[in-house]
Design a protein around this motif. Structure first.
Motif, PDB file in Angstrom:
ATOM      1  N   ARG A   1     -77.305 -61.369   5.373  1.00 48.05           N
ATOM      2  CA  ARG A   1     -76.067 -62.119   5.478  1.00 48.05           C
ATOM      3  C   ARG A   1     -74.917 -61.249   4.973  1.00 48.05           C
ATOM      4  O   ARG A   1     -75.018 -60.633   3.917  1.00 48.05           O
ATOM      5  CB  ARG A   1     -76.236 -63.382   4.615  1.00 48.05           C
ATOM      6  N   LEU A   2     -73.850 -61.186   5.741  1.00 49.18           N
ATOM      7  CA  LEU A   2     -72.689 -60.395   5.337  1.00 49.18           C
ATOM      8  C   LEU A   2     -71.500 -61.317   5.086  1.00 49.18           C
ATOM      9  O   LEU A   2     -71.406 -62.379   5.709  1.00 49.18           O
ATOM     10  CB  LEU A   2     -72.319 -59.383   6.430  1.00 49.18           C
ATOM     11  N   PRO A   3     -70.588 -60.921   4.174  1.00 48.78           N
ATOM     12  CA  PRO A   3     -69.396 -61.750   3.959  1.00 48.78           C
ATOM     13  C   PRO A   3     -68.465 -61.674   5.176  1.00 48.78           C
ATOM     14  O   PRO A   3     -68.617 -60.805   6.025  1.00 48.78           O
ATOM     15  CB  PRO A   3     -68.756 -61.124   2.729  1.00 48.78           C
ATOM     16  N   GLU A   4     -67.484 -62.570   5.191  1.00 47.37           N
ATOM     17  CA  GLU A   4     -66.548 -62.585   6.320  1.00 47.37           C
ATOM     18  C   GLU A   4     -65.505 -61.482   6.223  1.00 47.37           C
ATOM     19  O   GLU A   4     -64.780 -61.228   7.169  1.00 47.37           O
ATOM     20  CB  GLU A   4     -65.846 -63.946   6.385  1.00 47.37           C
ATOM     21  N   THR A   5     -65.441 -60.858   5.053  1.00 46.90           N
ATOM     22  CA  THR A   5     -64.403 -59.846   4.857  1.00 46.90           C
ATOM     23  C   THR A   5     -64.875 -58.466   5.278  1.00 46.90           C
ATOM     24  O   THR A   5     -66.068 -58.193   5.385  1.00 46.90           O
ATOM     25  CB  THR A   5     -64.011 -59.782   3.373  1.00 46.90           C
ATOM     26  N   GLY A   6     -63.880 -57.607   5.504  1.00 47.26           N
ATOM     27  CA  GLY A   6     -64.188 -56.219   5.849  1.00 47.26           C
ATOM     28  C   GLY A   6     -62.963 -55.376   5.615  1.00 47.26           C
ATOM     29  O   GLY A   6     -61.939 -55.873   5.148  1.00 47.26           O
ATOM     30  N   THR A   7     -63.067 -54.066   5.929  1.00 46.31           N
ATOM     31  CA  THR A   7     -61.887 -53.204   5.795  1.00 46.31           C
ATOM     32  C   THR A   7     -61.672 -52.453   7.097  1.00 46.31           C
ATOM     33  O   THR A   7     -62.608 -52.255   7.876  1.00 46.31           O
ATOM     34  CB  THR A   7     -62.064 -52.173   4.665  1.00 46.31           C
ATOM     35  N   ILE A   8     -60.414 -52.044   7.282  1.00 49.67           N
ATOM     36  CA  ILE A   8     -60.096 -51.286   8.489  1.00 49.67           C
ATOM     37  C   ILE A   8     -60.524 -49.842   8.276  1.00 49.67           C
ATOM     38  O   ILE A   8     -60.119 -49.196   7.304  1.00 49.67           O
ATOM     39  CB  ILE A   8     -58.588 -51.396   8.808  1.00 49.67           C
ATOM     40  N   ALA A   9     -61.383 -49.358   9.173  1.00 46.13           N
ATOM     41  CA  ALA A   9     -61.860 -47.979   9.065  1.00 46.13           C
ATOM     42  C   ALA A   9     -60.922 -47.045   9.796  1.00 46.13           C
ATOM     43  O   ALA A   9     -60.679 -45.925   9.373  1.00 46.13           O
ATOM     44  CB  ALA A   9     -63.261 -47.866   9.647  1.00 46.13           C
ATOM     45  N   THR A  10     -60.408 -47.495  10.913  1.00 44.79           N
ATOM     46  CA  THR A  10     -59.373 -46.754  11.642  1.00 44.79           C
ATOM     47  C   THR A  10     -58.747 -47.707  12.644  1.00 44.79           C
ATOM     48  O   THR A  10     -59.211 -48.847  12.772  1.00 44.79           O
ATOM     49  CB  THR A  10     -59.939 -45.486  12.328  1.00 44.79           C
ATOM     50  N   GLY A  11     -57.709 -47.288  13.287  1.00 48.74           N
ATOM     51  CA  GLY A  11     -57.054 -48.191  14.221  1.00 48.74           C
ATOM     52  C   GLY A  11     -56.140 -47.457  15.166  1.00 48.74           C
ATOM     53  O   GLY A  11     -55.871 -46.262  15.002  1.00 48.74           O
ATOM     54  N   SER A  12     -55.705 -48.159  16.172  1.00 48.39           N
ATOM     55  CA  SER A  12     -54.772 -47.580  17.123  1.00 48.39           C
ATOM     56  C   SER A  12     -53.976 -48.716  17.754  1.00 48.39           C
ATOM     57  O   SER A  12     -54.127 -49.870  17.356  1.00 48.39           O
ATOM     58  CB  SER A  12     -55.534 -46.788  18.181  1.00 48.39           C
ATOM     59  N   ALA A  13     -53.152 -48.359  18.716  1.00 48.63           N
ATOM     60  CA  ALA A  13     -52.315 -49.382  19.346  1.00 48.63           C
ATOM     61  C   ALA A  13     -52.625 -49.486  20.826  1.00 48.63           C
ATOM     62  O   ALA A  13     -52.991 -48.501  21.469  1.00 48.63           O
ATOM     63  CB  ALA A  13     -50.848 -49.028  19.158  1.00 48.63           C
ATOM     64  N   SER A  14     -52.486 -50.684  21.348  1.00 50.24           N
ATOM     65  CA  SER A  14     -52.547 -50.861  22.795  1.00 50.24           C
ATOM     66  C   SER A  14     -51.294 -51.628  23.195  1.00 50.24           C
ATOM     67  O   SER A  14     -50.572 -52.134  22.330  1.00 50.24           O
ATOM     68  CB  SER A  14     -53.806 -51.617  23.187  1.00 50.24           C
TER      69      SER A  14
ATOM     70  N   VAL B   1     -59.446 -57.055   5.612  1.00 47.02           N
ATOM     71  CA  VAL B   1     -59.254 -58.062   6.660  1.00 47.02           C
ATOM     72  C   VAL B   1     -60.360 -59.108   6.550  1.00 47.02           C
ATOM     73  O   VAL B   1     -61.377 -58.908   5.857  1.00 47.02           O
ATOM     74  CB  VAL B   1     -59.284 -57.437   8.081  1.00 47.02           C
ATOM     75  N   LYS B   2     -60.160 -60.226   7.238  1.00 46.96           N
ATOM     76  CA  LYS B   2     -61.128 -61.311   7.193  1.00 46.96           C
ATOM     77  C   LYS B   2     -61.338 -61.828   8.609  1.00 46.96           C
ATOM     78  O   LYS B   2     -60.383 -61.929   9.392  1.00 46.96           O
ATOM     79  CB  LYS B   2     -60.570 -62.432   6.313  1.00 46.96           C
ATOM     80  N   ALA B   3     -62.593 -62.100   8.930  1.00 47.33           N
ATOM     81  CA  ALA B   3     -62.899 -62.596  10.276  1.00 47.33           C
ATOM     82  C   ALA B   3     -62.347 -64.008  10.454  1.00 47.33           C
ATOM     83  O   ALA B   3     -62.433 -64.832   9.547  1.00 47.33           O
ATOM     84  CB  ALA B   3     -64.404 -62.599  10.491  1.00 47.33           C
TER      85      ALA B   3
END
Ligand SMILES: [Zn+2]
Lengths: 171, 377
Positions: free
Chosen positions: A78-91, A136-138
């Protein structure tokens, strides 16, 4: 320089022939029974990762095979609903011809998982406010059906690290 | 040629519509091969994959199968021909001295696509494809008629080959269940649906889902891994012209050249008496005879005598037992290795010492590859 004898002067272009490059119909096989637990979890509002018993790597979304160990991981965690941004970009939206409003596309590492997956954020979020390591949170879909789309998007949550950094700088 | 050992293998049981994702099928075969040799994934130094972009419905079809094939963070490449060609690549890599263990696998699931129509995409797009008369059935029919006319062979002789294959399949536990026909008669084959005159349905193997994996190692390494390796002592490959009209379809020059090269390297002077088992991948029963004759196992046009005497022709059932595109040739190699190791339960040829196995690709066996195997003991 004279042309070689085999090149005809009146030869203008290569002839072409139109053809379709198609592949009839294809049936992509996917073994649903292996992801049943995961999809059932989503329906119930649980985020499940798959843990390899051999190297303890937790994959989310679950990977059928651990490439490192060449085994089929079988331990759901079971994993929590939270996480972190590892990388990102724009569309950009197709209507946004001048590319004025970048929409964030993010790679999220779910807390407790070792892999990342790509997702999106709410459309009204400012792209420039996003940074690597941002928590971030799902956010669940309005109606959960037991599919990948049950997690609708990820939303930003308060980052305690920012306050800490500020205090650090004040010192 | 320096000896290279076959130290492990695994055949996934073929099915018409396998209840496995591609990932799982390949994993089962690769893991099974490693387990059969008592090896670990870290022992693999190179992986040679045989899959086809069209058969997999995606381009660069090997990139999706890295984890399942044991290739994660390893030297890996793909062959888009037959599994036997992948084995040849593995062999080259081992012989280069750079690799100690090569994992080779072939995989396809024809339940996901229509095999015969997809083969049409193999054709020359300007002439042959637009005419839409060339396909695996018609080429098989043309080849069979050419062979029958050239050597005065009748349909019954070719049907007999199919009958023997179906009977052999019934003894092979890893044969396609639909191909196990212990009570089939020559008349049944001759009465089956006509695909392309004179080729009948039962002379043509059923494309089926499957995966086969095999592990190769250099001589010293092989002896460390197993007491009973099978040695590859010779290999030959030959490519013929694509155009069917430029070839004599009643014979196979490329198979002849490939076999001669392989025999020369293995020091075989009289294949008829020296070879005990021949696992030949023929796309039809007739092609099986043509290829066996081209490999000098019998006189030209007299291939049918192999059913009674001389080297055992396809004791496993040949391509009829498991016709998986991209894996058939590799399965033939594994079947030959099983015979030499004495592991062919139910269809063992007693005292088998030397065997050949062949793979092919293209219409009317355009490209042939032959391996000579010897038991290690
Ligand atoms: Zn692992």
């Amino acid at each position: 320089m004279p042309l070689p004898a085999y090149i005809k002067k009146d030869y203008k272009r290569t002839r072409t022939l139109h053809g379709n490059w198609y592949l009839m119909n294809y049936k992509y096989k996917f073994n649903l029974s292996r992801t049943k637990v995961f999809l059932k979890g989503l329906k119930e509002g649980h985020i499940l990762g798959l843990k390899c018993r051999s190297c303890n790597t937790v994959s989310f979304p679950p990977r059928l095979i651990c490439g490192r160990c060449l085994v089929m991981p079988d331990q759901w965690v079971r994993l929590p609903e939270t996480g972190t941004i590892a990388t990102g970009s724009a569309s950009y939206d197709t209507n946004d011809k001048n590319r004025e409003r970048p929409l964030p596309v993010i790679a999220v590492r779910q807390d407790g998982a070792d892999t990342v997956w790509l997702h999106n954020m709410p459309k009204d979020i400012d792209f420039h406010s996003i940074y690597i390591g941002m928590p971030v949170k799902a956010v669940w879909a309005k109606e959960r059906t037991g599919s990948w789309f049950d997690i609708d998007h990820y939303d930003a949550i308060e980052d305690p690290a920012i306050e800490l950094n500020k205090k650090e700088q004040e010192k | 040629m320096e000896k290279v050992g076959i130290v492990g293998y695994y055949q996934l049981k073929p099915e018409l519509d396998i209840m496995m994702s591609p990932y799982e099928a390949i994993f089962t075969a690769v893991r099974g091969a490693l387990d059969s040799a008592g090896l670990k994934r870290k022992d693999i130094t190179t992986v040679v994959t045989c899959t086809n972009d069209y058969y997999d419905g995606k381009t660069i079809s090997n990139c999706f199968k890295v984890e399942a094939g044991g290739a994660y963070m390893k030297d890996e490449t793909k062959v888009e021909l037959d599994g036997a060609h992948a084995a040849a690549y593995g062999l080259y890599r081992i012989l280069s001295g750079n690799h100690k263990l090569a994992m080779i696998y072939g995989f396809s699931t024809p339940s996901c696509y229509f095999y015969e129509p997809v083969r049409i995409l193999e054709l020359d797009p300007t002439f042959d494809r637009t005419m839409s008369v060339i396909n695996p059935y018609t080429t098989g029919g043309m080849q069979m008629r050419a062979y029958m006319k050239a050597f005065g062979v009748n349909e019954e002789d070719i049907a007999k080959v199919a009958v023997q294959n179906y009977k052999n399949c019934s003894k092979n536990s890893l044969a396609l269940p639909e191909a196990k026909k212990p009570d089939i008669s020559v008349q049944d084959v001759l009465d089956s649906e006509i695909l392309s005159s004179p080729l009948r349905r039962l002379m043509y193997p059923i494309p089926c889902d499957g995966a086969t994996a095999m592990i190769l190692a250099p001589e010293r390494q092989s002896l460390k891994i197993t007491d009973n390796p099978v040695w590859i002592t010779g290999m030959g490959q030959c490519q013929e012209t694509y155009y069917l009209g430029d070839r004599d379809l009643s014979i196979s020059v490329s198979m002849e050249k490939a076999a001669e090269k392989a025999y020369k390297r293995a020091g075989i002077n009289d294949p008829k008496s020296e070879i005990d088992v021949a696992e030949i991948f023929g796309h039809t029963s007739c092609e099986e005879l043509i290829l066996a004759e081209a490999a000098h196992l019998s006189e030209k046009g007299k291939g049918a005598i192999l059913l009674d005497s001389g080297p055992a022709l396809n004791p496993s059932g040949g391509a009829m037992s498991a016709f998986t595109p991209c894996a058939s040739g590799l399965t033939r190699l594994v079947e030959a290795a099983k015979q030499l190791r004495g592991e062919a339960d139910g269809y063992q040829i007693s005292g088998a010492k030397k065997a050949i196995a062949s793979g092919q690709v293209g219409f009317c066996a355009q490209n042939n590859i032959v391996f000579v195997l010897e038991g290690g003991g």
